[in-house]
Write an enzyme that holds these catalytic residues in place. Structure first.
Site, PDB file in Angstrom:
ATOM      1  N   LEU A  60       0.860  -1.184   0.000  1.00 29.09           N
ATOM      2  CA  LEU A  60       0.000   0.000   0.000  1.00 29.09           C
ATOM      3  C   LEU A  60       0.900   1.239   0.000  1.00 29.09           C
ATOM      4  O   LEU A  60       1.205   1.812   1.041  1.00 29.09           O
ATOM      5  CB  LEU A  60      -0.915  -0.013   1.229  1.00 29.09           C
ATOM      6  CG  LEU A  60      -1.812   1.208   1.459  1.00 29.09           C
ATOM      7  CD1 LEU A  60      -2.662   1.496   0.241  1.00 29.09           C
ATOM      8  CD2 LEU A  60      -2.681   0.990   2.676  1.00 29.09           C
ATOM      9  N   ALA A  61       1.377   1.629  -1.189  1.00 22.57           N
ATOM     10  CA  ALA A  61       2.318   2.737  -1.311  1.00 22.57           C
ATOM     11  C   ALA A  61       2.271   3.245  -2.750  1.00 22.57           C
ATOM     12  O   ALA A  61       3.059   2.803  -3.593  1.00 22.57           O
ATOM     13  CB  ALA A  61       3.733   2.285  -0.933  1.00 22.57           C
ATOM     14  N   GLU A  62       1.351   4.158  -3.022  1.00 24.12           N
ATOM     15  CA  GLU A  62       1.121   4.592  -4.405  1.00 24.12           C
ATOM     16  C   GLU A  62       2.347   5.243  -5.029  1.00 24.12           C
ATOM     17  O   GLU A  62       2.629   5.044  -6.223  1.00 24.12           O
ATOM     18  CB  GLU A  62      -0.084   5.538  -4.465  1.00 24.12           C
ATOM     19  CG  GLU A  62      -1.424   4.868  -4.256  1.00 24.12           C
ATOM     20  CD  GLU A  62      -1.751   4.583  -2.793  1.00 24.12           C
ATOM     21  OE1 GLU A  62      -2.730   3.859  -2.532  1.00 24.12           O
ATOM     22  OE2 GLU A  62      -1.012   5.095  -1.922  1.00 24.12           O
ATOM     23  N   GLN A  84      -6.190   2.027  -6.571  1.00 25.61           N
ATOM     24  CA  GLN A  84      -7.421   1.355  -6.163  1.00 25.61           C
ATOM     25  C   GLN A  84      -8.650   2.272  -6.203  1.00 25.61           C
ATOM     26  O   GLN A  84      -9.723   1.868  -6.643  1.00 25.61           O
ATOM     27  CB  GLN A  84      -7.238   0.781  -4.759  1.00 25.61           C
ATOM     28  CG  GLN A  84      -8.241  -0.272  -4.396  1.00 25.61           C
ATOM     29  CD  GLN A  84      -7.863  -0.962  -3.097  1.00 25.61           C
ATOM     30  OE1 GLN A  84      -7.995  -0.388  -2.017  1.00 25.61           O
ATOM     31  NE2 GLN A  84      -7.402  -2.201  -3.195  1.00 25.61           N
ATOM     32  N   PHE A  85      -8.494   3.504  -5.761  1.00 21.04           N
ATOM     33  CA  PHE A  85      -9.562   4.504  -5.835  1.00 21.04           C
ATOM     34  C   PHE A  85      -8.961   5.848  -6.224  1.00 21.04           C
ATOM     35  O   PHE A  85      -7.786   6.139  -5.939  1.00 21.04           O
ATOM     36  CB  PHE A  85     -10.293   4.650  -4.495  1.00 21.04           C
ATOM     37  CG  PHE A  85     -11.311   3.579  -4.226  1.00 21.04           C
ATOM     38  CD1 PHE A  85     -12.611   3.713  -4.690  1.00 21.04           C
ATOM     39  CD2 PHE A  85     -10.969   2.450  -3.505  1.00 21.04           C
ATOM     40  CE1 PHE A  85     -13.559   2.730  -4.440  1.00 21.04           C
ATOM     41  CE2 PHE A  85     -11.903   1.465  -3.252  1.00 21.04           C
ATOM     42  CZ  PHE A  85     -13.207   1.598  -3.724  1.00 21.04           C
ATOM     43  N   ASP A  86      -9.801   6.683  -6.840  1.00 20.40           N
ATOM     44  CA  ASP A  86      -9.379   7.990  -7.324  1.00 20.40           C
ATOM     45  C   ASP A  86      -8.640   8.828  -6.290  1.00 20.40           C
ATOM     46  O   ASP A  86      -7.591   9.409  -6.569  1.00 20.40           O
ATOM     47  CB  ASP A  86     -10.599   8.773  -7.836  1.00 20.40           C
ATOM     48  CG  ASP A  86     -11.857   8.463  -7.030  1.00 20.40           C
ATOM     49  OD1 ASP A  86     -11.794   8.490  -5.787  1.00 20.40           O
ATOM     50  OD2 ASP A  86     -12.895   8.163  -7.644  1.00 20.40           O
ATOM     51  N   PHE A  88      -6.890   7.991  -3.888  1.00 20.92           N
ATOM     52  CA  PHE A  88      -5.649   7.409  -3.396  1.00 20.92           C
ATOM     53  C   PHE A  88      -4.445   7.775  -4.266  1.00 20.92           C
ATOM     54  O   PHE A  88      -3.315   7.409  -3.947  1.00 20.92           O
ATOM     55  CB  PHE A  88      -5.737   5.881  -3.342  1.00 20.92           C
ATOM     56  CG  PHE A  88      -6.781   5.339  -2.405  1.00 20.92           C
ATOM     57  CD1 PHE A  88      -7.547   6.176  -1.610  1.00 20.92           C
ATOM     58  CD2 PHE A  88      -7.008   3.976  -2.322  1.00 20.92           C
ATOM     59  CE1 PHE A  88      -8.514   5.670  -0.751  1.00 20.92           C
ATOM     60  CE2 PHE A  88      -7.968   3.452  -1.465  1.00 20.92           C
ATOM     61  CZ  PHE A  88      -8.726   4.306  -0.690  1.00 20.92           C
ATOM     62  N   PRO A  91      -0.673  10.466  -3.189  1.00 18.58           N
ATOM     63  CA  PRO A  91       0.697  10.166  -2.763  1.00 18.58           C
ATOM     64  C   PRO A  91       1.642   9.925  -3.937  1.00 18.58           C
ATOM     65  O   PRO A  91       2.853  10.083  -3.801  1.00 18.58           O
ATOM     66  CB  PRO A  91       0.534   8.899  -1.914  1.00 18.58           C
ATOM     67  CG  PRO A  91      -0.856   8.985  -1.382  1.00 18.58           C
ATOM     68  CD  PRO A  91      -1.654   9.599  -2.495  1.00 18.58           C
ATOM     69  N   HIS A 131     -12.979   8.153  -2.208  1.00 18.64           N
ATOM     70  CA  HIS A 131     -13.430   7.021  -3.009  1.00 18.64           C
ATOM     71  C   HIS A 131     -14.387   7.465  -4.121  1.00 18.64           C
ATOM     72  O   HIS A 131     -14.942   6.628  -4.821  1.00 18.64           O
ATOM     73  CB  HIS A 131     -14.151   5.986  -2.139  1.00 18.64           C
ATOM     74  CG  HIS A 131     -13.291   5.359  -1.088  1.00 18.64           C
ATOM     75  ND1 HIS A 131     -12.833   6.055   0.015  1.00 18.64           N
ATOM     76  CD2 HIS A 131     -12.795   4.098  -0.971  1.00 18.64           C
ATOM     77  CE1 HIS A 131     -12.106   5.251   0.768  1.00 18.64           C
ATOM     78  NE2 HIS A 131     -12.065   4.054   0.195  1.00 18.64           N
TER      79      HIS A 131
END
Length: 326
Positions: A60-62, A84-86, A88, A91, A131
């Site tokens: 979990l590290a965009e 995964q979602f807009d 997010f 980062p 989200h």
């Protein structure tokens, strides 16, 4: 059969499968894209069939996901990244803007940067903030990025293929509220160029321009307007950067009126650029000012209020009536 009726989500899945089969340099990566198949199941079954080296579950590290994709692209791979979602994506915004978008120009074109970043975007699913965002203008403003969004299953399948084949980075926005809308997909016939707009419905009195999730809403508005004797043309822009202004201009010169519709806030949105360009190009053809319909300039609301926030049929039809009243 070449023609299949598929939900938009399944069309994306089949497109990724085709890309993985066709080009061994294509790599899919992101949070939960492997074993789980993605939160919207867009990558369902791909890791099982292509292995963990081709369909990679990431931490979990965009920023790390996109940074790794940039490194892979520099080594000749074609990474397809899922955020995964807009909400997010931010980062990774530094990596996208300061590295991904600039490397091709920085190298005078000698370095290719074939990275696709898939982002489910928009509201309409009853989700909370982060989200349900529509951040497309933030990316369209950045030179060096291509920004596209399909509105139907056929475009989902083919535009993703074309994006993966591009040597420039592509931000691929997927309208999550339309994931389960079904449409025909001809897997043997490319419907058009990646950045070419499409006239989704012919009309003579007014043009509605939209992209992604709002194309269906505009088609419904055009059908409702037809019951009152109004002929509304709907243009699916498909690409937000670059924008096919030639197709849009031809439509507006015919109808002499334009309403631009998008879920993102109207303030500094893509509709503002479209309104300015069409006003410049079509000033002497316009019989009314270009109007915009979109979200409000406010943080995304709780789920129980999102129908008040998002542009719907009534707000689009109100803009149509206001334009025709000039």
């Amino acid at each position: 059969m070449a023609v299949q009726k598929l939900p938009l989500a399944k069309a994306l899945n089949e497109s990724l499968r085709k890309a993985l089969e066709t080009d061994p340099k294509v790599v899919v990566m992101g949070l939960d894209v492997g074993k789980l198949g993605g939160v919207f199941r867009i990558t369902d079954g791909l890791q099982k069939d292509f292995g963990e080296d081709r369909v990679v579950d990431t931490p979990l590290a965009e920023s790390g996901i996109v940074g790794t994709a940039i490194g892979l692209a520099l080594r000749g791979y074609r990474p397809v990244v899922e955020i995964q979602f807009d909400g997010f994506v931010f980062p990774a915004y530094d990596q996208i803007v300061t590295q991904l978008a600039k490397m091709r120009a920085r190298s005078l074109g000698t370095v290719k940067m074939p990275v696709v970043i898939r982002i489910p975007y928009g509201g309409g699913i009853g989700a909370v903030e982060h989200h349900s965002e529509s951040p497309e203008s933030l990316f369209a403003h950045v030179a060096g990025l291509k920004v596209v969004t399909p509105a139907n299953s056929s475009d989902a399948y083919w535009m993703l293929q074309q994006a993966i084949q591009s040597d420039d980075p592509v931000i691929f926005f997927e309208p999550k509220r339309r994931y389960w809308d079904k449409g025909e997909v001809d897997v043997d016939a490319i419907p058009g160029e990646l950045h070419k707009a499409r006239v989704a419905r012919e009309g003579t009195d007014l043009t509605l321009a939209a992209y992604g999730p709002m194309v269906k809403t505009c088609l419904e508005a055009a059908a409702a307007a037809a019951e009152e004797g109004k002929s509304v043309e709907v243009v699916d822009l498909r690409s937000i950067s670059p924008i096919d202004f030639d197709t849009l201009q031809a439509s507006v010169e015919k109808t002499r009126r334009l309403v631009v519709v998008h879920e993102a806030p109207v303030f500094f949105g893509s509709g503002a650029e479209i309104a300015a360009r069409i006003t410049e190009r079509c000033f002497y053809h316009l019989e009314a000012p270009v109007l915009r319909v979109g979200g409000y300039h406010a943080p995304y609301p709780p789920a129980r209020l999102e129908e008040e926030y998002l542009p719907g049929l009534d707000r689009v039809l109100d803009a149509v009536d206001r334009s025709l009243a000039y």
